[in-house]
Design a protein around this motif. Structure first.
Motif, PDB file in Angstrom:
ATOM      1  N   ILE A  93      -5.095  -4.909  -4.002  1.00 21.78           N
ATOM      2  CA  ILE A  93      -4.611  -3.604  -3.519  1.00 21.78           C
ATOM      3  C   ILE A  93      -4.529  -2.631  -4.699  1.00 21.78           C
ATOM      4  O   ILE A  93      -5.013  -1.489  -4.628  1.00 21.78           O
ATOM      5  CB  ILE A  93      -3.228  -3.749  -2.826  1.00 21.78           C
ATOM      6  N   MET A 105      -6.752   0.730  -5.247  1.00 21.28           N
ATOM      7  CA  MET A 105      -6.065   2.028  -5.257  1.00 21.28           C
ATOM      8  C   MET A 105      -6.099   2.665  -6.648  1.00 21.28           C
ATOM      9  O   MET A 105      -5.433   3.674  -6.906  1.00 21.28           O
ATOM     10  CB  MET A 105      -4.630   1.861  -4.743  1.00 21.28           C
ATOM     11  N   ARG A 122      -3.608   5.883   3.797  1.00 22.49           N
ATOM     12  CA  ARG A 122      -3.719   7.130   3.025  1.00 22.49           C
ATOM     13  C   ARG A 122      -3.841   8.337   3.964  1.00 22.49           C
ATOM     14  O   ARG A 122      -3.215   9.361   3.762  1.00 22.49           O
ATOM     15  CB  ARG A 122      -4.975   7.045   2.155  1.00 22.49           C
ATOM     16  N   ILE A 169      -6.426   0.429   3.641  1.00 24.08           N
ATOM     17  CA  ILE A 169      -5.756   1.303   2.664  1.00 24.08           C
ATOM     18  C   ILE A 169      -6.062   2.773   2.997  1.00 24.08           C
ATOM     19  O   ILE A 169      -5.172   3.627   3.002  1.00 24.08           O
ATOM     20  CB  ILE A 169      -6.213   0.954   1.224  1.00 24.08           C
ATOM     21  N   VAL A 174       0.845  -1.203   0.000  1.00 20.75           N
ATOM     22  CA  VAL A 174       0.000   0.000   0.000  1.00 20.75           C
ATOM     23  C   VAL A 174       0.880   1.253   0.000  1.00 20.75           C
ATOM     24  O   VAL A 174       0.667   2.194  -0.785  1.00 20.75           O
ATOM     25  CB  VAL A 174      -0.954  -0.006   1.223  1.00 20.75           C
TER      26      VAL A 174
END
Ligand code: NAD
Ligand code: DAU
Length: 329
Positions: A251, A255, A307, A303, A190
């Motif tokens: 992932i 994303m 972030r 995630i 990530v």
């Protein structure tokens, strides 16, 4: 309650969970703040827990902490397989001598102990089978990390049998969630994407892990503390098994990146193929059920956490990648 390793990933989530859901419990955290520990993991409970910086191999500090509590939940350990392959010595020290030190204090003061262990003590399972680990599976660890955890489990079992120490054990599958160090698989990929680097998949990425949300693991620990039978081992696992390749692709998809945007790197030596825990005993005896049934949603939330919390992981990212560069992975 004394929580060792309470400034690490699972330990910190456990402390936060305990303060929120069991406010009657007074918590003392004992943590050496190694590279893996972070005082700021406990910001959410600042002023509500006592923090002691100290080593679990230091019998004086351990003695003082154990004397002042009723229950010890023992998370502290060196936890990363790749590090253990590079330099096993801290694993032997913290995981074996550290657990021995805790056991001796618990024996002296007749305190209740819960020992946190891992499914890696059982070795691995074939990829193309429905086999699962159970509480009766013989130990067969592959890495210095898993061998040191197996040793610590054996010490706990011996102290129960020979000295009547009031201990339980749990062996959980791979955890994911907030505050996991960027060296570990999911946070590494990530944060690679967040820093414009490509995810790194070991070998062909066929290895399978069973992913359990950290809060589900910690809820299992609370159930064992409340109603677990002394001397017993409980396996913890969500039942959600996925290959590493599947995870990297998920992932990337979540994303908003092309799903083939990753690199294949050298495989981990001795890489365990597959883990899968049969958690029937925990489910039937103690009524545990994973609340995070939807892995995709749990991963998306994780995630988002990375972030939103760049301040937390950014300072550790470059030193972690420098370590991987030495390993060629
Ligand atoms: P982590 O590496 O994130 O945290 C370990 C913590 O222990 C750190 O805060 C570190 O400072 C502390 N520590 C290490 N050595 C110490 C010492 N000698 N004295 C005092 N403190 C020390 O690890 P984690 O992933 O949170 O794992 C916690 C426990 O759960 C470990 O026992 C591990 O074997 C077990 N476990 C982890 C997973 C997983 O997926 N992460 C799964 C099953 C079991
Ligand atoms: O099963 C429980 C264990 O899970 C715990 O006991 C350990 O403390 C914990 O670290 C974890 O061990 P793993 O070795 O399974 O986790 P790790 O996050 O290191 O790797 C997960 C899988 O992903 C493994 O098959 C190796 C692979 N991997 C890992 C990294 C860091 C990659 O493909 N690329 C990577 O960059």
């Amino acid at each position: 309650m004394l929580v060792t390793g309470g400034a690490g990933f699972i330990g910190a989530n456990f402390v936060i969970h305990t303060v929120e859901r069991h406010p009657e419990t007074e918590v003392i955290v004992l943590d050496a703040l190694t590279y893996a520990g972070n005082r700021r993991n406990l910001d959410a409970v600042a002023g509500q827990v006592t923090f002691i910086q100290g080593d679990i191999c230091d019998s004086e500090i351990v003695d003082r902490c154990v004397r002042d509590c009723d229950t010890v939940v023992h998370f502290a350990a060196e936890s990363h397989v790749d590090n253990s392959l590079h330099d096993p010595s801290p694993f032997i020290r913290s995981n074996i001598i550290g657990t021995f030190t805790i056991l001796e204090a618990v024996r002296r003061y007749e305190r209740r102990l819960h020992h946190i262990s891992t499914d890696e003590v059982f070795g691995d399972l074939p990829l193309d089978s429905a086999d699962q680990f159970t509480e009766e599976t013989p130990y067969d660890p592959s890495s210095p990390y898993s061998a040191s955890k197996a040793s610590s489990d054996m010490l706990v079992r011996a102290w129960v049998r020979s000295y009547g120490v009031l201990a339980t054990l749990s062996n959980c599958a791979n955890n994911y969630g907030p505050y996991q160090h960027v060296e570990k698989f999911i946070p590494r990929q990530v944060t690679n994407v967040l820093t414009g680097a490509r995810p790194k998949l070991y070998g062909a990425g066929v290895n399978v892990r069973e992913w359990t949300h950290v809060d589900d693991h910690n809820e299992a620990v609370h159930r064992i503390l409340a109603d677990g039978r002394i001397g017993q081992t409980y396996l913890v696992g969500s039942g959600d098994e996925r290959s590493n390749k599947e995870i990297v692709e998920l992932i990337l998809e979540l994303m908003g990146c092309p799903v083939d945007g990753y690199d294949r790197v050298d495989d981990r030596p001795g890489h365990d193929l597959r883990y899968s825990n049969d958690s029937t005993k925990l489910r039937t005896e103690l009524g545990w059920r994973p609340r995070y049934g939807d892995f995709r949603a749990g991963l998306a939330a994780t995630i988002e956490w990375y972030r939103d919390n760049e301040w937390w992981w950014k300072p550790r990212k470059s030193e972690t990648e420098a370590k991987y560069q030495v390993l060629g992975r």
